[in-house]
Design a protein around this motif. Sequence first.
Motif, PDB file in Angstrom:
ATOM      1  N   VAL A  76       1.043  -1.408   0.143  1.00 33.48           N
ATOM      2  CA  VAL A  76      -0.195  -0.177  -0.125  1.00 33.48           C
ATOM      3  C   VAL A  76       0.684   1.642   0.419  1.00 33.48           C
ATOM      4  O   VAL A  76       0.024   2.558  -0.892  1.00 33.48           O
ATOM      5  CB  VAL A  76      -0.848  -0.064   1.321  1.00 33.48           C
ATOM      6  CG1 VAL A  76      -1.614   1.611   1.598  1.00 33.48           C
ATOM      7  CG2 VAL A  76      -2.137  -1.185   0.581  1.00 33.48           C
ATOM      8  N   ILE A  77       1.398   1.715   0.507  1.00 33.01           N
ATOM      9  CA  ILE A  77       2.817   2.548   0.647  1.00 33.01           C
ATOM     10  C   ILE A  77       3.403   2.335  -0.945  1.00 33.01           C
ATOM     11  O   ILE A  77       3.547   3.830  -0.872  1.00 33.01           O
ATOM     12  CB  ILE A  77       3.828   2.110   1.596  1.00 33.01           C
ATOM     13  CG1 ILE A  77       2.890   2.411   3.293  1.00 33.01           C
ATOM     14  CG2 ILE A  77       4.963   3.068   1.734  1.00 33.01           C
ATOM     15  CD1 ILE A  77       4.089   2.013   4.073  1.00 33.01           C
ATOM     16  N   GLU A  78       4.527   1.453  -0.753  1.00 26.21           N
ATOM     17  CA  GLU A  78       4.471   1.534  -2.429  1.00 26.21           C
ATOM     18  C   GLU A  78       3.577   2.579  -3.550  1.00 26.21           C
ATOM     19  O   GLU A  78       3.881   2.746  -4.186  1.00 26.21           O
ATOM     20  CB  GLU A  78       4.929   0.314  -3.441  1.00 26.21           C
ATOM     21  CG  GLU A  78       6.324  -0.420  -2.073  1.00 26.21           C
ATOM     22  CD  GLU A  78       6.603  -1.904  -2.734  1.00 26.21           C
ATOM     23  OE1 GLU A  78       6.558  -2.416  -3.537  1.00 26.21           O
ATOM     24  OE2 GLU A  78       7.550  -2.151  -2.067  1.00 26.21           O
ATOM     25  N   ILE A  79       1.865   1.481  -3.417  1.00 26.38           N
ATOM     26  CA  ILE A  79       1.130   2.062  -4.533  1.00 26.38           C
ATOM     27  C   ILE A  79       1.058   3.845  -4.301  1.00 26.38           C
ATOM     28  O   ILE A  79       0.688   4.568  -5.548  1.00 26.38           O
ATOM     29  CB  ILE A  79      -0.059   1.480  -4.396  1.00 26.38           C
ATOM     30  CG1 ILE A  79       0.232   0.115  -4.743  1.00 26.38           C
ATOM     31  CG2 ILE A  79      -1.236   2.591  -4.642  1.00 26.38           C
ATOM     32  CD1 ILE A  79      -0.879  -0.939  -4.250  1.00 26.38           C
ATOM     33  N   LEU A  80       1.022   3.957  -2.852  1.00 27.44           N
ATOM     34  CA  LEU A  80       0.566   5.594  -2.489  1.00 27.44           C
ATOM     35  C   LEU A  80       1.190   6.795  -3.090  1.00 27.44           C
ATOM     36  O   LEU A  80       1.391   7.830  -3.014  1.00 27.44           O
ATOM     37  CB  LEU A  80       0.000   5.837  -0.939  1.00 27.44           C
ATOM     38  CG  LEU A  80      -1.007   5.329  -0.864  1.00 27.44           C
ATOM     39  CD1 LEU A  80      -0.892   5.169   0.779  1.00 27.44           C
ATOM     40  CD2 LEU A  80      -2.210   5.827  -1.169  1.00 27.44           C
ATOM     41  N   HIS A  81       2.952   5.799  -2.334  1.00 30.22           N
ATOM     42  CA  HIS A  81       4.213   6.180  -3.167  1.00 30.22           C
ATOM     43  C   HIS A  81       3.968   7.154  -5.160  1.00 30.22           C
ATOM     44  O   HIS A  81       4.279   8.342  -5.096  1.00 30.22           O
ATOM     45  CB  HIS A  81       5.476   5.970  -2.664  1.00 30.22           C
ATOM     46  CG  HIS A  81       7.140   6.938  -2.936  1.00 30.22           C
ATOM     47  ND1 HIS A  81       6.932   7.506  -2.559  1.00 30.22           N
ATOM     48  CD2 HIS A  81       7.891   6.119  -3.124  1.00 30.22           C
ATOM     49  CE1 HIS A  81       8.504   8.015  -2.652  1.00 30.22           C
ATOM     50  NE2 HIS A  81       8.703   7.081  -3.876  1.00 30.22           N
ATOM     51  N   ARG A  82       4.220   5.592  -5.148  1.00 30.12           N
ATOM     52  CA  ARG A  82       4.107   5.864  -7.254  1.00 30.12           C
ATOM     53  C   ARG A  82       3.270   6.668  -7.575  1.00 30.12           C
ATOM     54  O   ARG A  82       3.445   7.173  -8.618  1.00 30.12           O
ATOM     55  CB  ARG A  82       3.841   4.331  -7.424  1.00 30.12           C
ATOM     56  CG  ARG A  82       3.889   4.216  -8.948  1.00 30.12           C
ATOM     57  CD  ARG A  82       3.014   2.670  -9.347  1.00 30.12           C
ATOM     58  NE  ARG A  82       1.568   3.169  -8.677  1.00 30.12           N
ATOM     59  CZ  ARG A  82       1.651   1.427  -9.008  1.00 30.12           C
ATOM     60  NH1 ARG A  82       2.159   0.658  -8.965  1.00 30.12           N
ATOM     61  NH2 ARG A  82      -0.240   1.644  -8.315  1.00 30.12           N
ATOM     62  N   GLU A  83       2.014   6.242  -6.632  1.00 31.00           N
ATOM     63  CA  GLU A  83       0.717   7.381  -7.584  1.00 31.00           C
ATOM     64  C   GLU A  83       1.083   9.013  -7.547  1.00 31.00           C
ATOM     65  O   GLU A  83       0.260   9.627  -6.850  1.00 31.00           O
ATOM     66  CB  GLU A  83      -0.599   7.355  -6.661  1.00 31.00           C
ATOM     67  CG  GLU A  83      -1.145   5.874  -7.170  1.00 31.00           C
ATOM     68  CD  GLU A  83      -1.636   5.661  -8.159  1.00 31.00           C
ATOM     69  OE1 GLU A  83      -1.921   6.583  -8.812  1.00 31.00           O
ATOM     70  OE2 GLU A  83      -1.140   4.236  -8.711  1.00 31.00           O
ATOM     71  N   GLY A  84       2.071   9.406  -6.291  1.00 29.25           N
ATOM     72  CA  GLY A  84       2.711  10.481  -5.605  1.00 29.25           C
ATOM     73  C   GLY A  84       1.949  11.001  -4.458  1.00 29.25           C
ATOM     74  O   GLY A  84       1.640  12.618  -4.493  1.00 29.25           O
TER      75      GLY A  84
END
Length: 102
Positions: A76-84
């Motif tokens: 989830v952290i990786e996704i939120l980081h990637r999504e900006g």
Amino acid sequence: GGIGHEFKEGTCGALSGAIMALGFYASGDKAKHLKLAAEVYDEVKKQQGSITCGDIYGKYRFSHCDGCNLCAVQKVIEILHREGDINTSTIAPWQHIAEIHE
């Protein structure tokens, strides 16, 4: 013990929680939520070998779900980081922690 302590047939609670959190994030955009949910599902299944609590518990015999929680939260952290939507330098240490629990 999975959803409702249904160890053998219950879905991993960490996976369920991660997908719910992404539902709040992608609220109103069903296509985005489905895409992100599938990404988390695939990652948990890849790392744990299953999404069923009983299978995961039987494989690792842990009494707490730290490994599953770390796997789901990390994704989830990786996704939120990637999504900006989050800017953090703490992603790398999460990967190290997840490796310890494998």
